[in-house]
Each structure stands twice: as C-alpha cells, then as structure tokens.
Write a protein that holds these residues in place. Sequence first.
Motif, mmCIF file in Angstrom:
data_model
loop_
_atom_site.group_PDB
_atom_site.id
_atom_site.type_symbol
_atom_site.label_atom_id
_atom_site.label_comp_id
_atom_site.label_asym_id
_atom_site.label_seq_id
_atom_site.Cartn_x
_atom_site.Cartn_y
_atom_site.Cartn_z
ATOM 1 N N GLY A 59 0.827 -1.205 0.000
ATOM 2 C CA GLY A 59 0.000 0.000 0.000
ATOM 3 C C GLY A 59 0.856 1.247 0.000
ATOM 4 O O GLY A 59 2.084 1.180 0.149
ATOM 5 N N LEU A 60 0.213 2.384 -0.177
ATOM 6 C CA LEU A 60 0.956 3.639 -0.168
ATOM 7 C C LEU A 60 1.642 3.857 1.172
ATOM 8 O O LEU A 60 2.760 4.381 1.225
ATOM 9 C CB LEU A 60 0.024 4.813 -0.484
ATOM 10 N N GLY A 61 0.988 3.459 2.271
ATOM 11 C CA GLY A 61 1.600 3.624 3.587
ATOM 12 C C GLY A 61 2.937 2.919 3.702
ATOM 13 O O GLY A 61 3.963 3.537 4.023
ATOM 14 N N PRO A 62 3.002 1.604 3.463
ATOM 15 C CA PRO A 62 4.294 0.904 3.488
ATOM 16 C C PRO A 62 5.295 1.451 2.473
ATOM 17 O O PRO A 62 6.499 1.507 2.768
ATOM 18 C CB PRO A 62 3.907 -0.545 3.159
ATOM 19 N N HIS A 63 4.814 1.854 1.292
ATOM 20 C CA HIS A 63 5.726 2.409 0.285
ATOM 21 C C HIS A 63 6.425 3.653 0.828
ATOM 22 O O HIS A 63 7.644 3.808 0.683
ATOM 23 C CB HIS A 63 4.945 2.755 -0.982
ATOM 24 N N LEU A 64 5.658 4.542 1.455
ATOM 25 C CA LEU A 64 6.246 5.767 2.000
ATOM 26 C C LEU A 64 7.155 5.464 3.187
ATOM 27 O O LEU A 64 8.201 6.103 3.359
ATOM 28 C CB LEU A 64 5.142 6.741 2.408
ATOM 29 N N ALA A 65 6.767 4.480 4.018
ATOM 30 C CA ALA A 65 7.615 4.109 5.159
ATOM 31 C C ALA A 65 8.960 3.586 4.667
ATOM 32 O O ALA A 65 10.017 3.942 5.205
ATOM 33 C CB ALA A 65 6.910 3.064 6.019
ATOM 34 N N ARG A 66 8.925 2.752 3.636
ATOM 35 C CA ARG A 66 10.176 2.201 3.093
ATOM 36 C C ARG A 66 11.002 3.268 2.379
ATOM 37 O O ARG A 66 12.211 3.105 2.216
ATOM 38 C CB ARG A 66 9.848 1.051 2.144
ATOM 39 N N ALA A 67 10.340 4.356 1.984
ATOM 40 C CA ALA A 67 11.059 5.474 1.366
ATOM 41 C C ALA A 67 11.641 6.416 2.414
ATOM 42 O O ALA A 67 12.276 7.418 2.054
ATOM 43 C CB ALA A 67 10.125 6.247 0.427
ATOM 44 N N GLY A 68 11.413 6.114 3.696
ATOM 45 C CA GLY A 68 12.023 6.898 4.764
ATOM 46 C C GLY A 68 11.098 7.837 5.498
ATOM 47 O O GLY A 68 11.528 8.521 6.434
ATOM 48 N N PHE A 69 9.805 7.870 5.129
ATOM 49 C CA PHE A 69 8.864 8.770 5.802
ATOM 50 C C PHE A 69 8.347 8.142 7.097
ATOM 51 O O PHE A 69 8.315 6.918 7.247
ATOM 52 C CB PHE A 69 7.686 9.097 4.881
ATOM 53 N N ASP A 70 7.935 8.996 8.010
ATOM 54 C CA ASP A 70 7.306 8.585 9.264
ATOM 55 C C ASP A 70 5.797 8.589 9.014
ATOM 56 O O ASP A 70 5.163 9.637 9.004
ATOM 57 C CB ASP A 70 7.684 9.578 10.367
ATOM 58 N N VAL A 71 5.221 7.425 8.783
ATOM 59 C CA VAL A 71 3.846 7.314 8.283
ATOM 60 C C VAL A 71 2.861 7.086 9.431
ATOM 61 O O VAL A 71 3.043 6.191 10.262
ATOM 62 C CB VAL A 71 3.742 6.168 7.263
ATOM 63 N N TRP A 72 1.801 7.901 9.425
ATOM 64 C CA TRP A 72 0.727 7.788 10.408
ATOM 65 C C TRP A 72 -0.590 7.604 9.658
ATOM 66 O O TRP A 72 -0.924 8.404 8.786
ATOM 67 C CB TRP A 72 0.641 9.035 11.282
ATOM 68 N N ILE A 73 -1.334 6.550 9.993
ATOM 69 C CA ILE A 73 -2.599 6.264 9.330
ATOM 70 C C ILE A 73 -3.724 6.449 10.343
ATOM 71 O O ILE A 73 -3.818 5.724 11.335
ATOM 72 C CB ILE A 73 -2.630 4.837 8.758
ATOM 73 N N ALA A 74 -4.568 7.433 10.090
ATOM 74 C CA ALA A 74 -5.667 7.742 11.000
ATOM 75 C C ALA A 74 -6.936 6.995 10.600
ATOM 76 O O ALA A 74 -7.184 6.749 9.424
ATOM 77 C CB ALA A 74 -5.937 9.250 10.991
ATOM 78 N N GLU A 75 -7.725 6.628 11.595
ATOM 79 C CA GLU A 75 -9.044 6.049 11.347
ATOM 80 C C GLU A 75 -10.084 6.913 12.043
ATOM 81 O O GLU A 75 -9.997 7.170 13.249
ATOM 82 C CB GLU A 75 -9.092 4.601 11.841
ATOM 83 N N MET A 76 -11.071 7.363 11.281
ATOM 84 C CA MET A 76 -12.069 8.274 11.802
ATOM 85 C C MET A 76 -12.984 7.592 12.834
ATOM 86 O O MET A 76 -12.998 6.373 12.969
ATOM 87 C CB MET A 76 -12.895 8.843 10.645
ATOM 88 N N ARG A 77 -13.735 8.391 13.529
ATOM 89 C CA ARG A 77 -14.630 7.887 14.577
ATOM 90 C C ARG A 77 -15.468 6.705 14.061
ATOM 91 O O ARG A 77 -16.139 6.806 13.051
ATOM 92 C CB ARG A 77 -15.590 8.989 15.020
ATOM 93 N N GLY A 78 -15.413 5.593 14.762
ATOM 94 C CA GLY A 78 -16.240 4.454 14.406
ATOM 95 C C GLY A 78 -15.730 3.635 13.245
ATOM 96 O O GLY A 78 -16.424 2.734 12.766
ATOM 97 N N HIS A 79 -14.524 3.896 12.769
ATOM 98 C CA HIS A 79 -13.951 3.161 11.655
ATOM 99 C C HIS A 79 -12.736 2.350 12.123
ATOM 100 O O HIS A 79 -11.911 2.856 12.888
ATOM 101 C CB HIS A 79 -13.512 4.105 10.538
#
Length: 322
Positions: free
Chosen positions: A77-97
């Motif tokens: 996914g884009l999240g792991p791709h960015l993490a492997r590129a060196g970014f500090d990735v944070w994935i938020a989940e909205m209320r009830g999700h």
Amino acid sequence: MQSSSELFPVALLSAEFRGDLSEDVYRLKPGNSPDYSVELALTRLGVANQEQRGVPVILLHGSFSNRRFWYSPKGIGLGPHLARAGFDVWIAEMRGHGLSPRNQSYSGNTVADYARYDLPAIAAFVREQSGQMPHWVGHSLGGITLAAALGGHYLNEQSAASVALFGSQVSRVYWPLKLPPLEWGSRLLLKGFDHVSGSRFKRGPEDEPMGLVLESLRWHRLFGRFGDAERDWWAGLSEVQVPVLAVTAAGDQQDPAWACRKLAEQFKAVPSRYLCLAKEQGFASDYGHVEMLISKEAQQEVWPLVAHWLSVGRLPSEIAQD
C-alpha cells in the motif's frame, strides 16, 4: 487509559514487527469535542530497527473505509511504500472506523466534527511524537475533510506542511436536491436511520453515520454551501497558505475531474498543483476512483509521484498540471 502523551490520554495498543515494517497502534482520547467518548486510532509505520524516522505523513481514508486502504495485511500500500522510502507514516481512522470505536453520538458524526476536533488533535499528537510538522494525504472523503479543516482554519501552516487531495470534490451538482420538497422529504426519511451499511450497499468494509449524509444534503441543497453554521469553508479555502496538490482520475465516475479541479482552483493564496491521471497525460490508464491509489499501475506510477511531492513540494515538470 494510560498515556504516552502530555496532551491528552493516549494508549499504545500494540507494537509489532510486520515483516520489514514496525507497526505501533495508538488510541487517542482528546476530550476536545462535545462528545467526550470519542477515541481515535492512529497506526504508525516505519522500517523495522530504524534509528531515525523521517518527515511525518498522515494518511486519511475515504468513506466506507479504514486503515487497510493504505496498508494491507501483507504490507502493501501507499503507507508501506512511504515508510520504506524513509517517511514517518501515520494512518488515521475516523470515529467508528477500523480500530476507532463508535462514540456515543456516532449517528450524528459529521465532517465538521472531524475537521474541527479530530484532525487538530491528530496533528498535535504527531507533532509531539515526531518533533516535525506533518504532511497530509487524503482520499475522497478524507480529502474533503482536509479541505474543510483548511477552509475552516482548523488546520493551517503551523499544523500542515502540505496537503494532497485524491479524488476529492464538493462541486458536483445533484439537481433533485435543489428542489426543497425533495430535499426535505429525503431528510425526514433518512433521520430514521442510524447509519449507512457499507457491506450491504457494496461500498466498502465500514459503515458511515447518517450525520454525514444529512450534512451532505445541506451542502448540496438550494442555496447550500460547503461549510457549517459558523463558517463558510469554501470561502476560507481562498485564504489557505498551505501548499496543495489535487489529484484526479479521468475514469473517476464518482468524483469527476472537472469538480476536483474546481476545488484545487479555490486555493488562491498559494500556488496549487493539479494532476489528472489519464492516458492522454502519459499514464498507463484512465484511473478510477479507487484505482488511483490501489492498483498495480498506481504502485508503479502514482506512489513514486506522491513520495516525490512530499520530498520536494512539486511534481516532475513534464506531468505537472498548473
């Protein structure tokens, strides 16, 4: 709730290694909204045994979705791709999700709540943990929520280094809603329901609260506006000082390219960039609403563009659309 923050109660729910990735899951209880029961899940991704994390990036999912839009159980996914590129990735989940439990007033949740209360709390926590200003990436409703937060001045240049909006718009016209009797009737009918089932209507794995639907009716009715009772978010977008990238897809039937471009053009105080994922622009296909971020083609063409934008604040000149 134990706390790993000086801002508000935060619990570290888990800290695991997932292959080459590290995954820390936090649950925030900001206590900054009228519904004190709200708790928000944040997943932090990095490379396992990484000594120093890079620039923080916060990812916001769209409607009927959760963190798995950005991060599959197989680490794709884009999240792991960015993490492997060196970014500090944070994935938020909205209320009830996803891992965020349903709050007491779940059925009345709105974009206004997300923008006014939840996004500023997320931004504050990420800044506290990383020591840096975060970038934001939102898809569909996630992008609309970012636009609302920027237009309402709940996020600004002190809480957002840049914002990327994928398949996000508020200008598509639904003519039946312009007829007051139909809009009133729809509102009365829908008020009897708690939520819209994502699985039942084959829209996605999550449900959406009816408050979001009723809020959208207000935006699109006769003389409606993108905003709430206090602020005109659409007008506020013209004052935003945060760099913005708006990405649309030629094959997106839900949020058409012209409407996404109109949202991008409303950011008038700073140069905004607009990119259409289409064959005539040199891409492999006319991407769809979901395929723009979840597909093999997106993995090859779109994910590297996102990383490039986050790194230098612009796109390669041969495909940037101004």
